[in-house]
Design an enzyme around this catalytic site. Structure first.
Site, PDB file in Angstrom:
ATOM      1  N   LYS A 173       1.034  -1.147   0.020  1.00 59.86           N
ATOM      2  CA  LYS A 173      -0.084   0.100   0.163  1.00 59.86           C
ATOM      3  C   LYS A 173       0.947   1.190  -0.036  1.00 59.86           C
ATOM      4  O   LYS A 173       0.722   2.250   0.911  1.00 59.86           O
ATOM      5  CB  LYS A 173      -0.965   0.016   1.372  1.00 59.86           C
ATOM      6  CG  LYS A 173      -2.118   0.704   1.124  1.00 59.86           C
ATOM      7  CD  LYS A 173      -3.179   0.286   0.413  1.00 59.86           C
ATOM      8  CE  LYS A 173      -4.084   1.550   0.175  1.00 59.86           C
ATOM      9  NZ  LYS A 173      -5.366   1.432  -0.913  1.00 59.86           N
ATOM     10  N   ASP A 207      -5.372  -3.476  -2.186  1.00 55.01           N
ATOM     11  CA  ASP A 207      -6.827  -3.898  -2.489  1.00 55.01           C
ATOM     12  C   ASP A 207      -7.066  -4.621  -3.618  1.00 55.01           C
ATOM     13  O   ASP A 207      -7.829  -5.448  -3.823  1.00 55.01           O
ATOM     14  CB  ASP A 207      -7.594  -2.465  -2.198  1.00 55.01           C
ATOM     15  CG  ASP A 207      -6.738  -1.067  -2.738  1.00 55.01           C
ATOM     16  OD1 ASP A 207      -5.468  -1.451  -2.936  1.00 55.01           O
ATOM     17  OD2 ASP A 207      -7.173  -0.049  -2.729  1.00 55.01           O
ATOM     18  N   ASP A 231      -0.889 -11.732   7.432  1.00 57.05           N
ATOM     19  CA  ASP A 231      -1.906 -12.269   8.352  1.00 57.05           C
ATOM     20  C   ASP A 231      -3.051 -12.332   7.852  1.00 57.05           C
ATOM     21  O   ASP A 231      -3.849 -13.389   7.901  1.00 57.05           O
ATOM     22  CB  ASP A 231      -1.754 -11.550   9.816  1.00 57.05           C
ATOM     23  CG  ASP A 231      -2.419 -12.117  10.586  1.00 57.05           C
ATOM     24  OD1 ASP A 231      -2.869 -13.297  10.626  1.00 57.05           O
ATOM     25  OD2 ASP A 231      -2.737 -11.363  11.906  1.00 57.05           O
TER      26      ASP A 231
END
Ligand code: NAD
Length: 336
Positions: A173, A207, A231
């Site tokens: 990101k 995303d 995770d």
């Protein structure tokens, strides 16, 4: 066959059920093991240790270098710091490796899924640096160091090369976290360009990556990412191939390694004898490969592939009605 000393942390919740199933299966495959059983988490306190991560447990893993671990419950929002995070940081188990693949006989929405998640395991938002700036305002610090980002990138590329994988996709990101995720990308790119140009390399904003995962997961090969993303993406990917009951994991460092399933302690089904032990058993297979007991590993793998393909003895999470013991026994009889 050499005798191995392996530290066993049963954990809590379904941990003792799935780790004892794994012990049985490993021994049925002919491995001679001395299990050094030690606690971690709330169990350690119950057993009279003064810490959720007793020095004895840490020292045993340092000494024997290999551990098989069941899940450990972590209190939410308060209470002790995650034992898992502590173990990974204290033992420098910097690479979490989680293979996600379709299994024989297990019908899921997707076919031909065969990917490996490589997650940085020691820093990011798991550094545990949180502050209350003023009442009502808190911060959590995301840490990225060049050393750790380079180390995990090199691990992923080396892994991909050894396993004849074709491509590494970094989820990030860096459009928002320009410094921390930006550093991760710089390090991964550098390792690719300078050391492993043999492996294809791509960067995907996470995303969009999530969408690609649920549209065409079969196009993914090795996924490389920082701690928190790894995770979350691990559980998402588990859902693509049959759930948390079938995804194993390894936490690897230069001096020690801990093998454990991706799933948690599953308090909703703990003690009922219905947990799927397969993810823990598959983690055991990763452990056997790690200690160069490839023949025993292969025996177990073909046995569970056969039980799954046969489809008559499956646990409930996979659509069957077998309990933990019944599934384990079916597996052991295939090994025999
Ligand atoms: P979870 O993975 O324990 O359970 C999520 C869901 O999956 C539950 O419905 C559970 O019943 C099911 N499930 C998980 N493993 C299964 C198995 N082997 N067989 C059949 N069903 C299975 O996740 P959670 O409920 O979010 O977490 C519970 C606790 O576990 C939390 O305290 C969390 O911190 C801890 N945790 C520990 C580890 C670890 O020790 N490595 C990892 C993840 C979560």
């Amino acid at each position: 066959m050499a005798k191995h000393t392996i530290v066993l942390i049963p954990g809590d919740g379904i941990g003792p059920e799935v780790t004892s199933a794994t012990q049985r299966v490993v021994e049925a495959a002919g491995l001679s093991v001395e299990w050094v059983v030690l606690p971690a988490g709330a169990t350690a306190i119950e057993q009279g240790f003064d810490n959720v991560l007793p020095e004895r447990t840490l020292a045993a893993i340092k000494a024997h270098k290999i551990a098989l671990k069941g899940p450990v419950t972590t209190p939410v929002g308060k209470g002790f710091r995650s034992v898992n995070v502590q173990l990974r940081q204290k033992l420098n188990l910097y690479a979490a490796v989680r293979p996600v693949r379709n299994l024989p006989g297990l019908k899921t929405r997707f076919e031909n899924v065969d990917m490996v998640i490589v997650r940085e395991n020691t820093e990011g938002l798991y550094s545990g640096i949180e502050n209350e700036v003023v009442p009502g305002v808190v911060t959590s610090l995301k840490v990225a160091s060049e050393a750790a980002c380079t180390r995990i990138s090199r691990y992923a590329f080396r892994y991909a090369t050894k396993r004849h994988r074709k491509k590494i996709t970094v989820f990030h990101k860096a459009n928002i976290m320009k410094l921390s995720d930006g550093l991760f990308l710089d390090c991964a790119r550098k390792i690719h360009d300078e050391e492993y140009p043999n492996i294809d390399y791509e960067e995907v904003i996470i995303d969009a990556g999530c969408m690609r995962l649920v549209q065409n997961p079969e196009r993914m090969d090795v996924l490389l990412m920082e701690n928190l993303y790894g995770d979350l993406i691990s559980d998402l990917c588990a859902g693509l191939v049959g759930g948390l009951g079938v995804v194993p994991g390894a936490n690897i460092g230069d001096d020690a390694a801990i093998f454990e399933a991706v799933h948690g302690s599953a308090p909703d089904i703990a003690g009922k004898g219905i947990a799927n032990p397969l993810a823990c058993i598959m983690s055991g297979v990763m452990m056997l490969n790690h200690i160069h007991e490839e023949a025993a590993a292969a025996k177990i793998k073909s046995a569970y592939d056969a039980v799954l393909a046969d489809g008559t003895v499956l646990t409930r999470d996979l659509g069957g009605s077998a309990g933990t013991k019944e599934f384990t026994e079916a597996l052991i009889s295939k090994i025999a």
